[in-house]
Design a protein around this motif. Structure first.
Motif, PDB file in Angstrom:
ATOM      1  N   ALA A   1       0.824  -1.206   0.000  1.00  0.00           N
ATOM      2  CA  ALA A   1       0.000   0.000   0.000  1.00  0.00           C
ATOM      3  C   ALA A   1       0.859   1.258   0.000  1.00  0.00           C
ATOM      4  O   ALA A   1       0.571   2.222  -0.730  1.00  0.00           O
ATOM      5  N   LEU A   2       1.909   1.278   0.815  1.00  0.00           N
ATOM      6  CA  LEU A   2       2.772   2.452   0.911  1.00  0.00           C
ATOM      7  C   LEU A   2       3.498   2.735  -0.399  1.00  0.00           C
ATOM      8  O   LEU A   2       3.776   3.884  -0.733  1.00  0.00           O
ATOM      9  N   MET A   3       3.795   1.676  -1.165  1.00  0.00           N
ATOM     10  CA  MET A   3       4.464   1.846  -2.456  1.00  0.00           C
ATOM     11  C   MET A   3       3.463   1.994  -3.602  1.00  0.00           C
ATOM     12  O   MET A   3       3.849   1.999  -4.764  1.00  0.00           O
ATOM     13  N   LYS A   4       2.180   2.084  -3.218  1.00  0.00           N
ATOM     14  CA  LYS A   4       1.097   2.332  -4.182  1.00  0.00           C
ATOM     15  C   LYS A   4       0.991   1.252  -5.266  1.00  0.00           C
ATOM     16  O   LYS A   4       0.711   1.533  -6.437  1.00  0.00           O
ATOM     17  N   ILE A   5       1.235   0.025  -4.865  1.00  0.00           N
ATOM     18  CA  ILE A   5       1.018  -1.108  -5.753  1.00  0.00           C
ATOM     19  C   ILE A   5      -0.464  -1.451  -5.714  1.00  0.00           C
ATOM     20  O   ILE A   5      -1.031  -1.588  -4.627  1.00  0.00           O
ATOM     21  N   PRO A   6      -1.157  -1.565  -6.830  1.00  0.00           N
ATOM     22  CA  PRO A   6      -2.587  -1.907  -6.807  1.00  0.00           C
ATOM     23  C   PRO A   6      -2.831  -3.213  -6.051  1.00  0.00           C
ATOM     24  O   PRO A   6      -2.012  -4.140  -6.099  1.00  0.00           O
ATOM     25  N   LEU A   7      -3.962  -3.293  -5.356  1.00  0.00           N
ATOM     26  CA  LEU A   7      -4.237  -4.430  -4.475  1.00  0.00           C
ATOM     27  C   LEU A   7      -4.220  -5.765  -5.213  1.00  0.00           C
ATOM     28  O   LEU A   7      -3.625  -6.741  -4.728  1.00  0.00           O
ATOM     29  N   GLN A   8      -4.870  -5.848  -6.355  1.00  0.00           N
ATOM     30  CA  GLN A   8      -4.922  -7.122  -7.066  1.00  0.00           C
ATOM     31  C   GLN A   8      -3.530  -7.594  -7.447  1.00  0.00           C
ATOM     32  O   GLN A   8      -3.188  -8.773  -7.284  1.00  0.00           O
ATOM     33  N   GLU A   9      -2.699  -6.674  -7.932  1.00  0.00           N
ATOM     34  CA  GLU A   9      -1.333  -7.032  -8.308  1.00  0.00           C
ATOM     35  C   GLU A   9      -0.504  -7.414  -7.079  1.00  0.00           C
ATOM     36  O   GLU A   9       0.325  -8.331  -7.129  1.00  0.00           O
ATOM     37  N   ALA A  10      -0.743  -6.714  -5.962  1.00  0.00           N
ATOM     38  CA  ALA A  10      -0.025  -7.035  -4.732  1.00  0.00           C
ATOM     39  C   ALA A  10      -0.363  -8.447  -4.265  1.00  0.00           C
ATOM     40  O   ALA A  10       0.527  -9.217  -3.872  1.00  0.00           O
ATOM     41  N   LEU A  11      -1.639  -8.795  -4.310  1.00  0.00           N
ATOM     42  CA  LEU A  11      -2.055 -10.142  -3.904  1.00  0.00           C
ATOM     43  C   LEU A  11      -1.483 -11.204  -4.838  1.00  0.00           C
ATOM     44  O   LEU A  11      -1.027 -12.260  -4.392  1.00  0.00           O
ATOM     45  N   LEU A  12      -1.502 -10.921  -6.138  1.00  0.00           N
ATOM     46  CA  LEU A  12      -0.933 -11.878  -7.080  1.00  0.00           C
ATOM     47  C   LEU A  12       0.560 -12.065  -6.811  1.00  0.00           C
ATOM     48  O   LEU A  12       1.075 -13.185  -6.853  1.00  0.00           O
ATOM     49  N   GLY A  13       1.253 -10.972  -6.508  1.00  0.00           N
ATOM     50  CA  GLY A  13       2.674 -11.069  -6.179  1.00  0.00           C
ATOM     51  C   GLY A  13       2.906 -11.871  -4.913  1.00  0.00           C
ATOM     52  O   GLY A  13       3.838 -12.678  -4.839  1.00  0.00           O
ATOM     53  N   PHE A  14       2.035 -11.667  -3.921  1.00  0.00           N
ATOM     54  CA  PHE A  14       2.164 -12.421  -2.673  1.00  0.00           C
ATOM     55  C   PHE A  14       1.945 -13.906  -2.911  1.00  0.00           C
ATOM     56  O   PHE A  14       2.705 -14.746  -2.404  1.00  0.00           O
ATOM     57  N   TYR A  15       0.916 -14.236  -3.675  1.00  0.00           N
ATOM     58  CA  TYR A  15       0.652 -15.645  -3.955  1.00  0.00           C
ATOM     59  C   TYR A  15       1.753 -16.248  -4.824  1.00  0.00           C
ATOM     60  O   TYR A  15       2.125 -17.414  -4.646  1.00  0.00           O
ATOM     61  N   TYR A  16       2.278 -15.465  -5.739  1.00  0.00           N
ATOM     62  CA  TYR A  16       3.351 -15.976  -6.607  1.00  0.00           C
ATOM     63  C   TYR A  16       4.578 -16.346  -5.784  1.00  0.00           C
ATOM     64  O   TYR A  16       5.131 -17.446  -5.940  1.00  0.00           O
ATOM     65  N   THR A  17       5.006 -15.450  -4.891  1.00  0.00           N
ATOM     66  CA  THR A  17       6.210 -15.752  -4.115  1.00  0.00           C
ATOM     67  C   THR A  17       5.962 -16.901  -3.147  1.00  0.00           C
ATOM     68  O   THR A  17       6.861 -17.711  -2.885  1.00  0.00           O
ATOM     69  N   SER A  18       4.732 -17.035  -2.652  1.00  0.00           N
ATOM     70  CA  SER A  18       4.398 -18.153  -1.761  1.00  0.00           C
ATOM     71  C   SER A  18       4.418 -19.475  -2.521  1.00  0.00           C
ATOM     72  O   SER A  18       4.973 -20.480  -2.045  1.00  0.00           O
ATOM     73  N   VAL A  19       3.823 -19.480  -3.699  1.00  0.00           N
ATOM     74  CA  VAL A  19       3.749 -20.694  -4.507  1.00  0.00           C
ATOM     75  C   VAL A  19       5.130 -21.125  -4.979  1.00  0.00           C
ATOM     76  O   VAL A  19       5.486 -22.313  -4.913  1.00  0.00           O
TER      77      VAL A  19
END
Length: 232
Positions: A146-164
Motif C-alpha cells: 500500500a505504501l508503495m502504491k502497488i494496486p491491491l490485485q497485483e499485490a495479492l498476485l505477487g504475494f501468492y506468486y512468491t508463496s507458490v
C-alpha cells in the motif's frame, strides 16, 4: 510506460521476489512433514499440496491479512493494523510457523526501510519494539504494498506468486522432483493464483482465519521429525 508505472512495477517485483534475503528458503511450512510421511511423494501430490494450500489456507489466512493490512494502511489506521497483527498471531498455532512469520516480517522491514521511510511503518516498528505487535510477514507485505502504491490485485498476485514458488522450490528439493517438473506445476497454477487473488479482494470477513487442522498438526509434528532440512 511512464515513471509512475515503472515505480509500481519495480516495487512489486522487488517485494515479491522469491530470492529476497529474508530467510524464506529455510522454511518448508510443514511440507517436510508431508514428504516424510509420504503424503507428498511425486509431481501430482506436490501440485495438489501447493494448490490446496493456495485455495484453502493462504486465501483465508495470510492472503486475507495482506488484503486487510493493505486497506488499513491506505486509511492510516495503526490501531487496526495492530489488531490485525495480533489476530494473525493468534491464528498461527504451531510455534515454528508463528516464529517464521515474525522473522520474515522483521527482515522485510529491515530491507525496505533502506528504500524509503514511512511514518506509519515507523509507528508500527515502535509497536513491535514495545511488544504491541508481532511483525508478521503478511501484515508487513500488505503495508509496504500500500505504501508503495502497488494496486491491491497485483499485490495479492505477487504475494501468492512468491508463496507458490517457495513451496514448489521446497517440493523439488524434498520429494525430489526435476526442475522442469517444478516449472510445469508453476505454469499450471497461474490461473488459480489469479482467481484466488480476485477472490481474496471480496473475501467474507467471517471466513478469515478458516482453520486448517491437518496443516497445523503437520507443522507441529515437524518440530519432532527425526531429521530436518528446514526450520519449519
Amino acid at each position: 510506460m511512464n515513471n509512475l508505472n515503472l515505480n509500481f512495477l519495480s516495487g512489486l517485483l522487488h517485494l515479491s521476489d522469491p530470492t529476497l534475503p529474508i530467510g524464506g528458503y529455510s522454511h518448508s511450512n510443514g511440507l517436510e512433514t508431508f514428504v516424510q510421511q509420504r503424503i507428498v511423494h511425486d509431481r501430482q501430490t506436490a501440485k495438489e499440496f501447493v494448490e490446496n494450500m493456495l485455495k484453502y489456507n493462504l486465501k483465508y489466512n495470510d492472503g486475507a491479512f495482506v488484503k486487510m493490512s493493505y486497506e488499513a494502511t491506505q486509511n492510516g489506521d495503526l490501531e487496526l493494523l495492530l489488531n490485525l497483527d495480533n489476530e494473525c498471531n493468534s491464528l498461527k498455532c504451531p510455534k515454528e510457523i508463528r516464529q517464521a512469520s515474525q522473522k520474515l516480517g522483521l527482515r522485510l522491514i529491515k530491507i525496505f526501510k533502506r528504500r524509503e521511510s514511512f511514518s506509519l511503518m515507523e509507528d508500527y516498528e515502535k509497536a513491535i519494539q514495545n511488544q504491541k505487535a508481532n511483525s508478521h510477514y503478511c501484515i508487513v507485505f500488505g503495508m509496504y504494498a500500500a505504501l508503495m502504491k502497488i494496486p491491491l490485485q497485483e499485490a495479492l498476485l505477487g504475494f501468492y506468486y512468491t508463496s507458490v514458488t517457495g513451496m514448489i522450490t521446497n517440493a523439488v528439493k524434498l520429494v525430489p522432483l526435476g526442475q522442469l517438473d517444478g516449472q510445469d506445476i508453476l505454469f499450471s497454477l497461474y490461473p488459480i493464483m489469479e482467481k484466488v487473488a480476485l477472490e481474496t479482494i471480496e473475501i467474507d470477513r467471517d471466513l478469515v482465519g478458516l482453520c486448517n487442522t491437518a496443516f497445523d498438526i503437520k507443522c507441529m509434528q515437524h518440530e519432532r521429525l527425526y531429521s530436518r532440512l528446514y526450520m519449519s
